[in-house]
Design a protein around this motif. Structure first.
Motif, short mmCIF file in Angstrom:
data_model
loop_
_atom_site.label_atom_id
_atom_site.label_comp_id
_atom_site.label_asym_id
_atom_site.label_seq_id
_atom_site.Cartn_x
_atom_site.Cartn_y
_atom_site.Cartn_z
N LYS A 151 0.83 -1.21 0.00
CA LYS A 151 0.00 0.00 0.00
C LYS A 151 0.86 1.26 0.00
O LYS A 151 0.57 2.22 -0.72
N ALA A 152 1.91 1.26 0.81
CA ALA A 152 2.80 2.42 0.87
C ALA A 152 3.48 2.63 -0.48
O ALA A 152 3.63 3.77 -0.94
N MET A 153 3.90 1.55 -1.13
CA MET A 153 4.55 1.66 -2.44
C MET A 153 3.57 2.21 -3.47
O MET A 153 3.92 3.06 -4.28
N ALA A 154 2.32 1.74 -3.44
CA ALA A 154 1.31 2.23 -4.38
C ALA A 154 1.06 3.72 -4.17
O ALA A 154 0.97 4.48 -5.13
N ASN A 155 0.97 4.14 -2.91
CA ASN A 155 0.78 5.56 -2.62
C ASN A 155 1.95 6.39 -3.11
O ASN A 155 1.77 7.50 -3.63
N GLU A 156 3.15 5.87 -2.95
CA GLU A 156 4.35 6.57 -3.42
C GLU A 156 4.34 6.72 -4.94
O GLU A 156 4.67 7.77 -5.48
N LYS A 176 4.24 10.27 -7.03
CA LYS A 176 5.28 10.59 -8.00
C LYS A 176 4.67 10.80 -9.38
O LYS A 176 5.02 11.76 -10.09
N LEU A 177 3.74 9.92 -9.77
CA LEU A 177 3.07 10.05 -11.05
C LEU A 177 2.35 11.40 -11.14
O LEU A 177 2.44 12.09 -12.16
N THR A 178 1.66 11.77 -10.09
CA THR A 178 0.94 13.04 -10.06
C THR A 178 1.90 14.21 -10.24
O THR A 178 1.65 15.11 -11.04
N ASP A 179 3.01 14.20 -9.51
CA ASP A 179 3.99 15.28 -9.62
C ASP A 179 4.55 15.39 -11.03
O ASP A 179 4.58 16.47 -11.63
N VAL A 180 5.00 14.26 -11.56
CA VAL A 180 5.65 14.26 -12.87
C VAL A 180 4.68 14.67 -13.97
O VAL A 180 4.96 15.57 -14.77
N LYS A 190 7.60 1.90 -14.56
CA LYS A 190 7.69 1.43 -13.17
C LYS A 190 7.58 -0.10 -13.12
O LYS A 190 8.35 -0.75 -12.42
N MET A 191 6.65 -0.67 -13.88
CA MET A 191 6.49 -2.13 -13.91
C MET A 191 7.72 -2.80 -14.50
O MET A 191 8.19 -3.81 -13.97
N LEU A 192 8.26 -2.26 -15.56
CA LEU A 192 9.46 -2.81 -16.18
C LEU A 192 10.62 -2.77 -15.20
O LEU A 192 11.37 -3.74 -15.05
N THR A 193 10.77 -1.66 -14.52
CA THR A 193 11.85 -1.51 -13.53
C THR A 193 11.70 -2.53 -12.41
O THR A 193 12.67 -3.17 -12.02
#
Length: 78
Positions: A21-26, A30-34, A67-70
């Motif tokens: 959950k924490a990773m999904a929120n992060e 990040k997606l929102t910012d970028v 992100k998924m590829l990474t």
């Protein structure tokens, strides 16, 4: 918390779920910012322009694919 509590399978599963959950929120933050910085160029109104909406959609897709590829590369054995 003692050492026996840390070996409890239910506790371990709950901790793993909280990590996910924490990773999904992060990722969302990040997606929102970028994507916001890249795509929203005008003043904020009641809705996005067609070009802003298209840019946000494409940006989010690319961000998530990368992100998924990474994550796949990190988790796969070498």
């Amino acid at each position: 918390m003692d050492a026996s509590a840390l070996s409890n399978p239910r506790l371990q599963a709950m901790l793993e779920e909280e990590k996910r959950k924490a990773m999904a929120n992060e990722i969302v933050a990040k997606l929102t910012d970028v994507c916001w910085d890249k795509c929203i160029t005008g003043s904020i109104g009641s809705s996005f322009s067609n070009s802003e909406a298209s840019c946000l959609s494409n940006c989010a897709k690319r961000f998530l694919e990368l992100k998924m590829l990474t994550m796949q590369r990190i988790s796969s054995p070498r």
